[in-house]
Design a protein around this motif. Structure first.
Motif, PDB file in Angstrom:
ATOM      1  N   LEU A   1       0.817  -1.200   0.000  1.00 50.28           N
ATOM      2  CA  LEU A   1       0.000   0.000   0.000  1.00 50.28           C
ATOM      3  C   LEU A   1       0.859   1.262   0.000  1.00 50.28           C
ATOM      4  CD1 LEU A   1      -2.930   1.021   0.091  1.00 50.28           C
ATOM      5  CD2 LEU A   1      -2.761   0.981   2.609  1.00 50.28           C
ATOM      6  N   GLU A   2       2.055   1.198   0.577  1.00 45.57           N
ATOM      7  CA  GLU A   2       2.919   2.387   0.604  1.00 45.57           C
ATOM      8  C   GLU A   2       3.323   2.827  -0.795  1.00 45.57           C
ATOM      9  OE1 GLU A   2       7.119   1.774   1.874  1.00 45.57           O
ATOM     10  OE2 GLU A   2       6.445  -0.288   2.272  1.00 45.57           O
ATOM     11  N   TYR A   3       3.228   1.926  -1.788  1.00 44.70           N
ATOM     12  CA  TYR A   3       3.505   2.282  -3.182  1.00 44.70           C
ATOM     13  C   TYR A   3       2.222   2.379  -4.007  1.00 44.70           C
ATOM     14  CZ  TYR A   3       8.134   0.794  -1.682  1.00 44.70           C
ATOM     15  OH  TYR A   3       9.310   0.660  -0.989  1.00 44.70           O
TER      16      TYR A   3
ATOM     17  N   ASP B   1      -6.072   0.987  -1.326  1.00 40.44           N
ATOM     18  CA  ASP B   1      -6.189  -0.454  -1.124  1.00 40.44           C
ATOM     19  C   ASP B   1      -7.172  -1.056  -2.125  1.00 40.44           C
ATOM     20  OD1 ASP B   1      -8.837  -0.301  -0.093  1.00 40.44           O
ATOM     21  OD2 ASP B   1      -8.089  -0.069   1.949  1.00 40.44           O
ATOM     22  N   SER B   2      -7.071  -2.368  -2.275  1.00 43.80           N
ATOM     23  CA  SER B   2      -7.853  -3.063  -3.289  1.00 43.80           C
ATOM     24  C   SER B   2      -9.349  -2.938  -3.027  1.00 43.80           C
ATOM     25  CB  SER B   2      -7.445  -4.534  -3.342  1.00 43.80           C
ATOM     26  OG  SER B   2      -8.229  -5.255  -4.257  1.00 43.80           O
ATOM     27  N   ALA B   3      -9.769  -3.008  -1.783  1.00 42.62           N
ATOM     28  CA  ALA B   3     -11.201  -2.937  -1.478  1.00 42.62           C
ATOM     29  C   ALA B   3     -11.793  -1.616  -1.963  1.00 42.62           C
ATOM     30  CB  ALA B   3     -11.420  -3.106   0.023  1.00 42.62           C
ATOM     31  N   GLU B   4     -11.057  -0.518  -1.782  1.00 45.32           N
ATOM     32  CA  GLU B   4     -11.534   0.789  -2.229  1.00 45.32           C
ATOM     33  C   GLU B   4     -11.660   0.826  -3.750  1.00 45.32           C
ATOM     34  OE1 GLU B   4     -10.018   5.465  -2.126  1.00 45.32           O
ATOM     35  OE2 GLU B   4      -8.933   3.913  -1.017  1.00 45.32           O
ATOM     36  N   LYS B   5     -10.679   0.262  -4.443  1.00 48.88           N
ATOM     37  CA  LYS B   5     -10.726   0.239  -5.906  1.00 48.88           C
ATOM     38  C   LYS B   5     -11.878  -0.631  -6.404  1.00 48.88           C
ATOM     39  CE  LYS B   5      -5.688   0.751  -6.404  1.00 48.88           C
ATOM     40  NZ  LYS B   5      -4.441   0.103  -6.878  1.00 48.88           N
TER      41      LYS B   5
ATOM     42  N   ASN C   1      -3.890  -4.901  -6.460  1.00 48.70           N
ATOM     43  CA  ASN C   1      -2.573  -4.551  -5.914  1.00 48.70           C
ATOM     44  C   ASN C   1      -1.657  -5.780  -5.913  1.00 48.70           C
ATOM     45  OD1 ASN C   1      -3.261  -1.885  -5.561  1.00 48.70           O
ATOM     46  ND2 ASN C   1      -3.736  -2.090  -3.383  1.00 48.70           N
ATOM     47  N   LEU C   2      -1.505  -6.340  -7.122  1.00 43.32           N
ATOM     48  CA  LEU C   2      -0.640  -7.503  -7.336  1.00 43.32           C
ATOM     49  C   LEU C   2       0.430  -7.149  -8.351  1.00 43.32           C
ATOM     50  CD1 LEU C   2      -3.041 -10.586  -7.736  1.00 43.32           C
ATOM     51  CD2 LEU C   2      -1.558 -10.067  -5.789  1.00 43.32           C
TER      52      LEU C   2
ATOM     53  N   VAL D   1       0.067   9.250  -3.946  1.00 39.90           N
ATOM     54  CA  VAL D   1       1.178   8.386  -3.537  1.00 39.90           C
ATOM     55  C   VAL D   1       1.955   7.916  -4.758  1.00 39.90           C
ATOM     56  CG1 VAL D   1       1.753   6.156  -2.485  1.00 39.90           C
ATOM     57  CG2 VAL D   1       0.096   7.669  -1.386  1.00 39.90           C
ATOM     58  N   GLU D   2       1.249   7.520  -5.806  1.00 40.83           N
ATOM     59  CA  GLU D   2       1.927   7.078  -7.035  1.00 40.83           C
ATOM     60  C   GLU D   2       2.665   8.240  -7.700  1.00 40.83           C
ATOM     61  OE1 GLU D   2      -0.885   3.453  -8.654  1.00 40.83           O
ATOM     62  OE2 GLU D   2      -1.655   5.506  -8.809  1.00 40.83           O
ATOM     63  N   GLN D   3       2.098   9.414  -7.661  1.00 42.63           N
ATOM     64  CA  GLN D   3       2.768  10.579  -8.252  1.00 42.63           C
ATOM     65  C   GLN D   3       4.084  10.869  -7.529  1.00 42.63           C
ATOM     66  OE1 GLN D   3       0.181  14.024  -8.728  1.00 42.63           O
ATOM     67  NE2 GLN D   3      -1.587  12.700  -9.136  1.00 42.63           N
TER      68      GLN D   3
END
Length: 593
Positions: free
Chosen positions: A160-162, A166-170, A199-200, A303-305
């Motif tokens: 999640l730090e990268y 989280d997957s549930a939100e997506k 997130n895999l 976070v990704e940016q």
């Protein structure tokens, strides 16, 4: 056994197999069942049959003639790799397959593998008059006796730090879109969607960290993942949780059969036609629509940016060390194309969070630089000679971001020719024009492609590739849906999208010029009297330009000021992380023009 045989023998064996299959010809695309740009060795059917190793193309094989179709990036490469005595060489857009089929295959039964074609690709061929026949088995596989086994690398969690969300939100967001459209489920045929949604990440491909598989996203937020369970370590099972069920790929037909009477979304551009045929047989109602993960994946979260910024700073340190080394070595003429690319890869490997190259480096000296997607091999590798042009297009996968950069260099020690300097400067001007562009929200890539070409057009010059492509976040170096190209679909650019800025010019047999940075799309500050929202770009790449190829007289004061400001930023952000030799080279390279 068809091992160590010539391409003529492979083509003859395939024709015999087509005769046994009861068809008059075969479509052989570059893609595998995941329809991606990069395929594992087991999916390299086009390369095995023709010898052409580019990342895009298609062949059509008939009983007495055959054609290979590639775009402008690969015309020179295809002529070198695919024997013209066996293959008619056609430009994919100027001489499209449908026209060739209309001339040579009208009324003939042309087979295709329904796993290797999206519906949109087949629709383009329909007007040709050929009768397209789905085949239960791929004839190429029947004669490719030493075909490698499919990859089985582990699928692992992307922290999640990268990932930033989280997957549930997506899953909740994507499923809400399905419910609003009255759809019970969506087929996710693109492994990038699996990677983003769940997130895999994985290692099934050499340059893109994917775990290959398919999935079904349900409107109730559940996901059914079709992937060999042996690829999932214990930590991955725990990461996926109870909302994700895992099935072996062989179970797909049975699961899809349970969707009879329900509406299912399929992306006709990114889903093998096998899925549509299977769902129709089950009685499902098909809704053509974009993969619900595609656009949100392209719009990087904060976070990704920030991860992309960090990755580019580290990558710039490796590039600066490489360019300092190259400046010292190139005038001696002792390095080769492969040797230079290996040196750069070694420097990148030393950087924290490095995982792989994001694509095979394009390391082209002199005439090889004019081959847009040239890849040096032991057979083509040549010395990088003094006083010539050298193009290095490369990138890296870091856990927090994906990079892609091109620089065109002068090897020295002499003075570069005037025509090369002029053309490099025109390419640089187009590159700057795109990087500094402000544009209204709603503008798409095709609308701004000409901005980067204008300085070349003024001199009667152009280049035969797009100006920019999307880039993933520790995913594919080429990511949709947005791109900057005349041929691209008009997808409006949005904040968070990362795109390349890479105009070029290519003189066949002499040299190639390309300058590439990555740009982050962001909201522009409002100006007095502004009547609508505007966007702009933040430059992520931090590597100096080749100052010996810049004609200052051709730059406007604004362009010159932009280069000086960019170089000052490079020095400030990259210089503190370099040791003495690299730091000194960078200081000189970033001095005001």
């Amino acid at each position: 056994m068809l091992t160590n045989v010539t391409h003529a023998e492979r083509l003859a064996a395939l024709r015999a197999e087509l005769d046994r299959s009861g068809v008059d010809g075969l479509l052989v695309p570059r893609s595998d069942e995941y329809l991606g740009e990069y395929v594992p060795p087991s999916g390299e059917r086009l390369a095995w049959l023709t010898g052409f190793t580019g990342s895009a193309g298609m062949a059509v094989v008939l009983a007495t003639r055959a054609a290979l179709f590639v775009d402008g990036r690969y015309t020179t490469q295809a002529l070198q790799q695919a024997d013209p005595a066996l293959w008619e060489h056609c430009h994919l857009t100027e001489q499209p397959p449908q026209d060739w089929l209309a001339r040579h295959a009208a009324g003939l039964r042309i087979g295709y593998d329904p796993w290797l074609h999206p519906q949109s690709a087949l629709d383009r061929l329909m007007p040709s008059g050929a009768v397209l026949v789905p085949l239960a088995a791929n004839p190429v596989d029947a004669v490719w006796r030493d075909r490698p086994a499919p990859p089985r690398a582990a699928a692992v969690p992307h922290p999640l730090e990268y990932a930033g969300r989280d997957s549930a939100e997506k899953r909740a967001e994507a499923a809400a879109g399905l419910r609003a459209a009255g759809e019970a489920a969506a087929v996710l045929a693109d492994p990038h969607s699996l990677a983003w949604l769940l997130n895999l990440r994985g290692g099934d491909l050499e340059h893109t960290p994917l775990a290959l598989g398919f999935a079904l996203l349900r409107a109730d937020e559940r996901v059914e993942l079709f992937m060999d369970p042996a690829k999932l370590p214990e930590a991955t099972w725990a990461h996926l949780g109870n909302a994700v069920s895992v099935h072996p790929p062989a179970a797909m037909a049975e699961v899809l059969a349970g969707l009879g009477g329900q509406a299912v979304r399929l992306d006709p551009d990114a889903t093998p036609v096998w899925f549509a045929a299977t769902l129709r047989e089950a009685g499902a109602t098909l809704h053509a629509g974009e993969d619900p993960c595609r656009l949100p994946r392209a719009c990087k979260n904060p976070v990704e940016q920030e991860g992309a910024r960090r990755a580019h700073r580290r990558d710039a340190q490796a590039m600066a060390r490489f360019l300092a080394w190259f400046a010292a070595q190139a005038p001696r003429g002792t390095e080769t194309e492969i040797g230079a690319a290996e040196r750069l890869l070694a420097l990148r490997r030393a950087q924290p969070l490095f995982r792989a190259e994001s694509f095979p480096a394009i390391s082209g000296a002199g005439e090889h630089g004019a081959i847009v997607h040239y890849r040096a091999t032991p057979e083509t590798d040549r010395p990088i000679r003094p006083d010539e042009c050298y193009l290095i297009d490369s990138g890296a996968q870091y856990t927090d971001g994906t990079t892609d950069i091109t620089r065109t260099l002068w090897t020295g020690p002499g003075t570069p020719p005037a025509d090369l300097v002029e053309r490099y400067t025109r390419v640089l001007r187009g590159h700057i024009a795109l990087a500094t562009l402000r544009f209204p929200q709603g503008v798409a890539g095709p609308h701004i492609d000409a901005v980067a070409r204008a300085p070349l057009w003024q001199a009667g010059l152009d280049y035969d590739h797009g100006t920019g492509h999307g880039i993933g976040s520790f995913l594919s170096v080429h990511e949709g849906p947005a791109s900057i190209s005349r041929a691209a679909r008009a997808v409006p650019l949005r904040p968070g999208m990362i795109l390349s800025d890479e105009p070029g010019f290519y003189q066949p047999g002499a040299y190639g010029i390309r300058i590439e940075n990555l740009l982050l799309t962001r909201q522009a500050e409002s100006r007095p009297g502004q009547t609508r929202p505007f966007l702009e770009f933040e430059t992520l790449t931090l590597v100096p330009y080749e100052r010996r190829l810049i004609d200052l007289a051709l730059l406007t004061p604004g362009e010159r000021g932009w280069v000086d400001a960019y170089h000052a930023r490079v020095l400030a952000e990259v210089g503190p992380g370099l040791e003495d030799d690299g730091a000194e080279w960078l200081r000189r390279a970033c001095a005001p023009l």
